[in-house]
Enzyme design. Structure first.
Site, mmCIF file in Angstrom:
data_model
loop_
_atom_site.group_PDB
_atom_site.id
_atom_site.type_symbol
_atom_site.label_atom_id
_atom_site.label_comp_id
_atom_site.label_asym_id
_atom_site.label_seq_id
_atom_site.Cartn_x
_atom_site.Cartn_y
_atom_site.Cartn_z
ATOM 1 N N ARG A 112 12.328 -3.812 -0.339
ATOM 2 C CA ARG A 112 11.741 -4.018 1.128
ATOM 3 C C ARG A 112 12.416 -2.845 2.243
ATOM 4 N NH1 ARG A 112 7.339 -5.735 3.849
ATOM 5 N NH2 ARG A 112 7.707 -7.239 5.130
ATOM 6 N N THR A 401 -1.525 -2.391 2.242
ATOM 7 C CA THR A 401 -0.528 -2.638 1.299
ATOM 8 C C THR A 401 -1.459 -2.689 -0.122
ATOM 9 O OG1 THR A 401 0.545 -4.258 2.467
ATOM 10 C CG2 THR A 401 0.573 -4.795 0.206
ATOM 11 N N THR A 419 3.866 -1.431 -0.083
ATOM 12 C CA THR A 419 2.919 -1.134 1.210
ATOM 13 C C THR A 419 3.827 -0.208 2.122
ATOM 14 O OG1 THR A 419 2.777 -2.693 3.375
ATOM 15 C CG2 THR A 419 4.709 -2.994 2.291
ATOM 16 N N ASP A 441 6.596 -6.245 11.054
ATOM 17 C CA ASP A 441 6.527 -7.404 10.216
ATOM 18 C C ASP A 441 7.554 -8.224 10.841
ATOM 19 O OD1 ASP A 441 4.378 -6.784 8.804
ATOM 20 O OD2 ASP A 441 5.578 -6.854 6.797
ATOM 21 N N SER A 465 8.097 -10.957 4.479
ATOM 22 C CA SER A 465 6.911 -10.273 4.142
ATOM 23 C C SER A 465 5.947 -11.139 3.536
ATOM 24 C CB SER A 465 7.344 -9.367 2.951
ATOM 25 O OG SER A 465 6.167 -8.793 2.269
ATOM 26 N N SER A 466 4.729 -11.124 3.535
ATOM 27 C CA SER A 466 3.501 -12.012 2.859
ATOM 28 C C SER A 466 3.534 -11.656 1.395
ATOM 29 C CB SER A 466 2.379 -12.157 3.655
ATOM 30 O OG SER A 466 2.549 -12.421 4.774
ATOM 31 N N GLY A 487 -2.873 -7.470 1.802
ATOM 32 C CA GLY A 487 -3.799 -8.167 2.885
ATOM 33 C C GLY A 487 -3.164 -8.757 4.003
ATOM 34 N N GLY A 488 -1.588 -8.425 4.383
ATOM 35 C CA GLY A 488 -1.001 -8.788 5.099
ATOM 36 C C GLY A 488 -0.595 -10.349 5.390
HETATM 37 N N1 GLY Z 1 3.473 -5.620 5.443
HETATM 38 C C1 GLY Z 1 2.748 -6.734 4.360
HETATM 39 C C2 GLY Z 1 3.823 -7.389 4.073
HETATM 40 O O1 GLY Z 1 4.886 -7.194 3.871
HETATM 41 O O2 GLY Z 1 3.430 -8.567 3.729
#
Ligand code: GLY
Length: 588
Positions: A112, A401, A419, A441, A465-466, A487-488
């Site tokens: 990340r 992403t 992403t 985020d 993060s998602s 998909g955020g």
């Molecule tokens: N930026 C997308 C995520 O990390 O969920």
């Protein structure tokens, strides 16, 4: 007994993390059950599913050369960074989940993006309140230290098979000789010129808008800077990226206005991939294994289990959809409240994933159009006065992403979600790639009453993060499903639909991917009406009192592989440009 548990890991670091909790210790499987020497024959061949045919071809090329799932994942993603720069690349980060069939070990590597040492809690605040969506997106403050190159390297060191430099060959050739611009990449460019700085920033302007005009679909595009960057990393390793000329170009790009960031050469040189626990939890006879925070993977255990707890009502039309919606609403509220960087905050994950909690949580009743609040974890054993109560946070995430799923000729698997955050990240360009805007985020707003938010900005912290790469195993520990999506904030909804549709609704992976997406975060339910029964689902939800927002299409990018007794079944999301390719015989 609490049946959620961490899966075996091949790494000492992961074991150490697991040992940190007495509950986890009790739930870990004994090492003597490992079967290191007798891998069975794998009869199913190999498969790659990813968001672009050129990227899939690169993964296939590695498998044909005798590479394994890790080698194929790196080569596939290096091409995605070139042909799908709107979604991910060297300037971003990702989560890689690996399954080694011979040892049954799973591994989660967290690459990340990380906040610079100079980041501050209020860095997105201005005199007029928090920066708006676009202002923050294109700001230099949005750029975090990229993790992707370090992630490739660590994954390759731990489990790769082919020589490091071989993995770069397909992407290098395409960058040097050119690739055909896809409709999706070209489609973004006119809109980006209006809304963002892609057509104005140094480097991205010339690359995406040669002669002032956006690239068009079908034209041949070369990226000699990307080729040079790849060549340096292939030859010298990740130090060519995290120090020297490439690092300097990254720092300079982040330091430009508007809202210059604080990223330094030391931030880059200090970047570390983190090996984190894989979290697993039961779902009926299956075991769902996914990525721990800062990922939101835990929702992939919570949503199916809440879905099962919510009493079926066979006379209610679309009962399964209503239960799916309610399960999501509860899980999202918990995710939004409790999740953040696990190295910085305490997350009551063992409680949230326990059957006892999920049983009680499923009884929390909220009117269909009422906001849902987080569950009461404090009544459960293991919570303490120190288990934090956070201020509300509804961080926005954009949808830049990608996800790829791979199974190799030995039955090993990789689920990689990567992403740059928003489309084309921060649109700042360095040496052939865009830099992320992942710092958006984090929660951008600092509450006026001084209360803390779980996902607040802090120096050297990783934003929540998602992204939720996920593996599912059956009762014999055999791999059943490899999946994930971009998909955020909608990622937990997209991935959970995929899992429940395959395991409960009996759909093939492709039918599951094609099924209308339904996103239930908060008090409005988004329904994708442009597919299948989407319109009927929207009407049914409205009839039950839900507030529905209809969307013609959704932005999922689910790439999945199911292992069935008769072979592999792959799926690629028709909402993007992906394909699936199956190899039945190793040619090496
Ligand atoms: N930026 C997308 C995520 O990390 O969920």
């Amino acid at each position: 007994m609490n049946r959620a548990f961490f899966h075996r890991s091949s790494t000492v670091a992961l074991l150490a993390a697991a040992l940190a909790s007495a509950w986890l210790l009790a739930a870990c499987r004994p090492a003597e059950t490992l079967n290191l020497n007798q891998p069975d024959v794998w009869p199913h061949g190999a498969m790659v599913s990813a968001a672009n045919p050129l990227a899939v071809a690169a993964g296939i090329e590695m498998l044909e050369q005798g590479g394994n799932a890790i080698d194929a994942a790196i080569a596939t993603h290096l091409v995605l960074g070139l042909v799908e720069p709107q979604s991910s690349g060297l300037g971003g980060g990702g989560f890689l989940l690996h399954y080694d069939r011979s040892t049954q070990a799973t591994l989660f590597l967290d690459g990340r993006e990380t906040a610079p040492a100079g980041a501050t809690v209020d860095m997105f605040m201005t005199d007029k309140g928090a920066m708006g969506y676009i202002e923050a997106w294109v700001s230099g403050k949005a750029v975090g230290t990229p993790g992707m190159v370090a992630l490739y390297h660590q994954a390759h060191q731990q489990a790769g098979r082919l020589p490091w430099s071989t993995l770069f060959e397909p992407a290098l050739a395409l960058a040097r000789d050119g690739f055909v611009v896809s409709p999706r990449l070209a489609g973004y460019l006119p809109m980006m010129a209006q809304r963002s700085r892609l057509a104005k920033n140094e480097g991205s302007q010339d690359y995406f808008y040669p002669d002032g005009k956006p690239l068009v679909s079908g034209e041949l595009l070369k990226n000699p800077e990307y080729a040079e960057t790849l060549n340096a990393i292939a030859t010298l390793g990740p130090s060519a990226f995290y120090t020297g000329e490439i690092a300097e170009a990254i720092v300079q790009a982040a330091a430009r206005p508007p809202h210059p960031g604080t990223l330094t050469l030391s931030d880059l040189a200090d970047y570390q991939v983190k090996s984190r626990p894989v979290i697993c939890g039961p779902f009926r006879t299956y075991r769902i294994c996914t990525t721990s925070p800062p990922s939101s993977g835990a929702a992939q255990i919570m949503i199916p289990n809440l879905y099962d707890q919510l009493a079926p009502n066979s006379v209610q039309p679309f009962d399964h959809i209503i239960r799916f919606v309610d399960a999501q609403r509860l899980a999202y509220a918990d995710r939004d409240h409790f999740f953040g960087d696990p190295d910085e905050i305490s997350i009551p994950l063992d409680i949230l994933l326990s059957p006892e909690y999920l049983q009680v949580r499923a009884k929390d009743r909220f009117a269909p159009d009422e906001p849902v609040s987080h569950g009461d974890v404090w009544q459960f054993k293991g919570a303490s006065a120190e288990t934090p109560r956070w201020a509300p946070d509804t961080t926005d995430e954009m949808a830049g992403t990608t996800h790829l799923s791979i199974i190799d000729f030995d039955g090993n698997a990789v689920a990689l979600t990567a992403t740059v955050e928003g489309p084309f990240g921060s649109q700042r360009w360095a040496k052939g790639f865009v830099l992320n805007n992942e710092m958006t985020d984090f929660a951008k707003t600092v509450p006026e009453d001084g209360s803390a938010v779980a996902n607040a900005v802090a120096p050297n912290r990783r934003p929540r993060s998602s992204m939720s790469p996920t593996l599912v195993f059956d009762e014999t520990d055999a791999l059943v499903l490899v999946t994930g999506s971009p998909g955020g904030n909608s990622i937990p909804a997209y991935v959970a639909k995929n899992i429940i549709a395959v395991l409960d609704w009996g759909l093939t992976p492709q039918m599951a991917v094609d099924h209308p997406n339904i996103i239930a975060r908060g008090d409005t339910i988004r329904v994708e009406i442009g597919r299948g029964e989407g319109q009927a689902i929207a009407e049914a939800l409205e009839a039950y009192g839900y507030s529905v927002r209809r969307r013609e299409g959704e932005n999922s990018g689910l790439h999945s592989i199911q292992v069935t007794p008769t072979g592999l079944q792959g799926a690629a999301d028709p909402r993007r440009e992906g394909v699936v390719q199956h190899l039945t015989n190793p040619s090496h």
